[in-house]
Design a protein around this motif. Structure first.
Motif, PDB file in Angstrom:
ATOM      1  N   MET A  66       0.838  -1.205   0.000  1.00  0.00           N
ATOM      2  CA  MET A  66       0.000   0.000   0.000  1.00  0.00           C
ATOM      3  C   MET A  66       0.870   1.251   0.000  1.00  0.00           C
ATOM      4  O   MET A  66       0.570   2.239  -0.684  1.00  0.00           O
ATOM      5  N   GLY A  67       1.970   1.211   0.770  1.00  0.00           N
ATOM      6  CA  GLY A  67       2.889   2.340   0.771  1.00  0.00           C
ATOM      7  C   GLY A  67       3.508   2.566  -0.597  1.00  0.00           C
ATOM      8  O   GLY A  67       3.637   3.712  -1.051  1.00  0.00           O
ATOM      9  N   ALA A  68       3.901   1.475  -1.261  1.00  0.00           N
ATOM     10  CA  ALA A  68       4.468   1.589  -2.610  1.00  0.00           C
ATOM     11  C   ALA A  68       3.451   2.169  -3.580  1.00  0.00           C
ATOM     12  O   ALA A  68       3.784   3.037  -4.407  1.00  0.00           O
ATOM     13  N   LEU A  69       2.203   1.728  -3.480  1.00  0.00           N
ATOM     14  CA  LEU A  69       1.150   2.243  -4.358  1.00  0.00           C
ATOM     15  C   LEU A  69       0.917   3.733  -4.118  1.00  0.00           C
ATOM     16  O   LEU A  69       0.762   4.511  -5.076  1.00  0.00           O
ATOM     17  N   ALA A  70       0.917   4.136  -2.854  1.00  0.00           N
ATOM     18  CA  ALA A  70       0.732   5.553  -2.533  1.00  0.00           C
ATOM     19  C   ALA A  70       1.864   6.390  -3.116  1.00  0.00           C
ATOM     20  O   ALA A  70       1.642   7.511  -3.604  1.00  0.00           O
ATOM     21  N   MET A  71       3.084   5.863  -3.099  1.00  0.00           N
ATOM     22  CA  MET A  71       4.221   6.598  -3.663  1.00  0.00           C
ATOM     23  C   MET A  71       4.129   6.679  -5.182  1.00  0.00           C
ATOM     24  O   MET A  71       4.530   7.680  -5.782  1.00  0.00           O
ATOM     25  N   VAL A  72       3.609   5.634  -5.804  1.00  0.00           N
ATOM     26  CA  VAL A  72       3.395   5.681  -7.259  1.00  0.00           C
ATOM     27  C   VAL A  72       2.394   6.785  -7.597  1.00  0.00           C
ATOM     28  O   VAL A  72       2.605   7.578  -8.528  1.00  0.00           O
ATOM     29  N   GLY A  77       1.223  12.132  -9.580  1.00  0.00           N
ATOM     30  CA  GLY A  77       0.663  13.446  -9.294  1.00  0.00           C
ATOM     31  C   GLY A  77       1.661  14.560  -9.549  1.00  0.00           C
ATOM     32  O   GLY A  77       1.306  15.634 -10.038  1.00  0.00           O
ATOM     33  N   LEU A  78       2.933  14.300  -9.225  1.00  0.00           N
ATOM     34  CA  LEU A  78       3.984  15.284  -9.509  1.00  0.00           C
ATOM     35  C   LEU A  78       4.090  15.550 -10.992  1.00  0.00           C
ATOM     36  O   LEU A  78       4.290  16.694 -11.426  1.00  0.00           O
ATOM     37  N   ARG A  79       3.945  14.505 -11.794  1.00  0.00           N
ATOM     38  CA  ARG A  79       4.059  14.659 -13.241  1.00  0.00           C
ATOM     39  C   ARG A  79       2.949  15.526 -13.814  1.00  0.00           C
ATOM     40  O   ARG A  79       3.177  16.334 -14.711  1.00  0.00           O
ATOM     41  N   ASN A  83       3.155  20.010  -8.455  1.00  0.00           N
ATOM     42  CA  ASN A  83       3.262  20.677  -7.154  1.00  0.00           C
ATOM     43  C   ASN A  83       4.399  20.012  -6.390  1.00  0.00           C
ATOM     44  O   ASN A  83       4.212  18.995  -5.712  1.00  0.00           O
ATOM     45  N   LEU A  84       5.596  20.591  -6.506  1.00  0.00           N
ATOM     46  CA  LEU A  84       6.782  19.994  -5.906  1.00  0.00           C
ATOM     47  C   LEU A  84       6.676  19.944  -4.389  1.00  0.00           C
ATOM     48  O   LEU A  84       7.031  18.941  -3.758  1.00  0.00           O
ATOM     49  N   THR A  85       6.179  21.007  -3.786  1.00  0.00           N
ATOM     50  CA  THR A  85       6.086  21.063  -2.327  1.00  0.00           C
ATOM     51  C   THR A  85       5.186  19.962  -1.779  1.00  0.00           C
ATOM     52  O   THR A  85       5.532  19.274  -0.814  1.00  0.00           O
ATOM     53  N   LEU A  86       4.030  19.781  -2.405  1.00  0.00           N
ATOM     54  CA  LEU A  86       3.090  18.745  -1.964  1.00  0.00           C
ATOM     55  C   LEU A  86       3.669  17.349  -2.169  1.00  0.00           C
ATOM     56  O   LEU A  86       3.577  16.492  -1.276  1.00  0.00           O
ATOM     57  N   ALA A  87       4.281  17.103  -3.326  1.00  0.00           N
ATOM     58  CA  ALA A  87       4.852  15.789  -3.608  1.00  0.00           C
ATOM     59  C   ALA A  87       5.989  15.458  -2.655  1.00  0.00           C
ATOM     60  O   ALA A  87       6.131  14.327  -2.190  1.00  0.00           O
ATOM     61  N   ARG A  88       6.803  16.460  -2.337  1.00  0.00           N
ATOM     62  CA  ARG A  88       7.918  16.263  -1.414  1.00  0.00           C
ATOM     63  C   ARG A  88       7.410  15.928  -0.012  1.00  0.00           C
ATOM     64  O   ARG A  88       7.901  15.011   0.645  1.00  0.00           O
ATOM     65  N   PHE A  89       6.404  16.685   0.440  1.00  0.00           N
ATOM     66  CA  PHE A  89       5.821  16.429   1.753  1.00  0.00           C
ATOM     67  C   PHE A  89       5.204  15.036   1.813  1.00  0.00           C
ATOM     68  O   PHE A  89       5.374  14.296   2.801  1.00  0.00           O
ATOM     69  N   ALA A  90       4.475  14.666   0.766  1.00  0.00           N
ATOM     70  CA  ALA A  90       3.807  13.364   0.753  1.00  0.00           C
ATOM     71  C   ALA A  90       4.818  12.221   0.797  1.00  0.00           C
ATOM     72  O   ALA A  90       4.627  11.233   1.526  1.00  0.00           O
ATOM     73  N   LEU A  91       5.902  12.336   0.036  1.00  0.00           N
ATOM     74  CA  LEU A  91       6.907  11.271   0.029  1.00  0.00           C
ATOM     75  C   LEU A  91       7.546  11.127   1.405  1.00  0.00           C
ATOM     76  O   LEU A  91       7.672  10.012   1.932  1.00  0.00           O
ATOM     77  N   LEU A  92       7.948  12.242   2.007  1.00  0.00           N
ATOM     78  CA  LEU A  92       8.577  12.171   3.328  1.00  0.00           C
ATOM     79  C   LEU A  92       7.594  11.650   4.379  1.00  0.00           C
ATOM     80  O   LEU A  92       7.975  10.891   5.271  1.00  0.00           O
TER      81      LEU A  92
END
Length: 215
Positions: A66-72, A77-79, A83-92
């Motif tokens: 599930m974590g891997a799917l969320a990161m995909v 979403g970044l593509r 939104n770099l800020t949101l994608a960065r926050f979500a990954l961390l």
């Protein structure tokens, strides 16, 4: 290289390098975020399958998948949203959450805490020295809180208080070293940007001067 292999490499290159900005620093951050995301996705997917198929740890295996799917989803979403800020926050935040899962479950035969040392690298390289410190300090604080809950028998964790204590001390030492490197890195980046700015101003002045004296 075969035609199929070359096509895959072209698709990969477009996916990783396709999001660009006028600011080269921002484009570099996009590239780093994409690479870290792919590493995290592959790691979680592999270990998730390992826990499901070999170790039969279904709860942990499904959590990792599930974590891997969320990161995909975050990377896609970044593509499209850019939104770099949101994608960065979500990954961390996703990495943060999976590390807490490791404390509770122990990961693969009790080796889950080794992944903690990946977090300072990701936090500092994806953000900056201030935000990186905040992320790592938050991880240490939450892990400490979980250890205290375990001491009071309010939460089951996979490690002894001594192991968690040594983990947090080692993580703190590693964080200081990475923070020092990040400070030097940001100073070099700032100096490079100032040099480019000064060069551009000089070229603009020369261009204006040449236009004035050109008959």
């Amino acid at each position: 290289m075969s035609g199929g292999g070359a096509r895959i490499l072209r698709i990969w290159d477009r996916f990783i390098n396709g999001v660009t900005y006028a600011d080269p620093t921002r484009t570099e951050q996009i590239f780093i975020l994409s690479i870290y995301s792919m590493l995290a996705i592959v790691s979680l997917a592999l270990f998730g399958c390992l826990h499901l198929v070999i170790e039969h740890s279904f709860a942990l295996g499904y959590a990792e998948l599930m974590g891997a799917l969320a990161m995909v989803i975050n990377l896609l979403g970044l593509r499209f949203v850019r939104n770099l800020t949101l994608a960065r926050f979500a990954l961390l935040a996703l990495i943060f959450t999976m590390l807490l899962v490791m404390i509770v479950t122990g990961g693969t035969q009790g080796t889950g805490i080794f992944w903690y040392f990946v977090f300072p690298i990701a936090a500092f390289f994806l953000t900056n020295k201030i935000q990186g410190i905040i992320w790592v300090a938050s991880l240490i604080a939450v892990t400490t809180f979980m250890a205290l809950l375990a001491q009071m028998s309010l939460l089951a964790v996979a490690y002894s208080p001594t192991t968690i204590r040594q983990l947090l001390i080692s993580l703190s030492v590693a964080t200081v070293g990475i923070y020092t490197y990040q400070v030097a890195r940001e100073k070099m980046m700032q100096s490079s940007q100032e040099s480019r700015h000064d060069l551009q101003e000089y070229l603009d002045r020369m261009s204006t001067f040449s236009a004035k004296i050109d008959p």
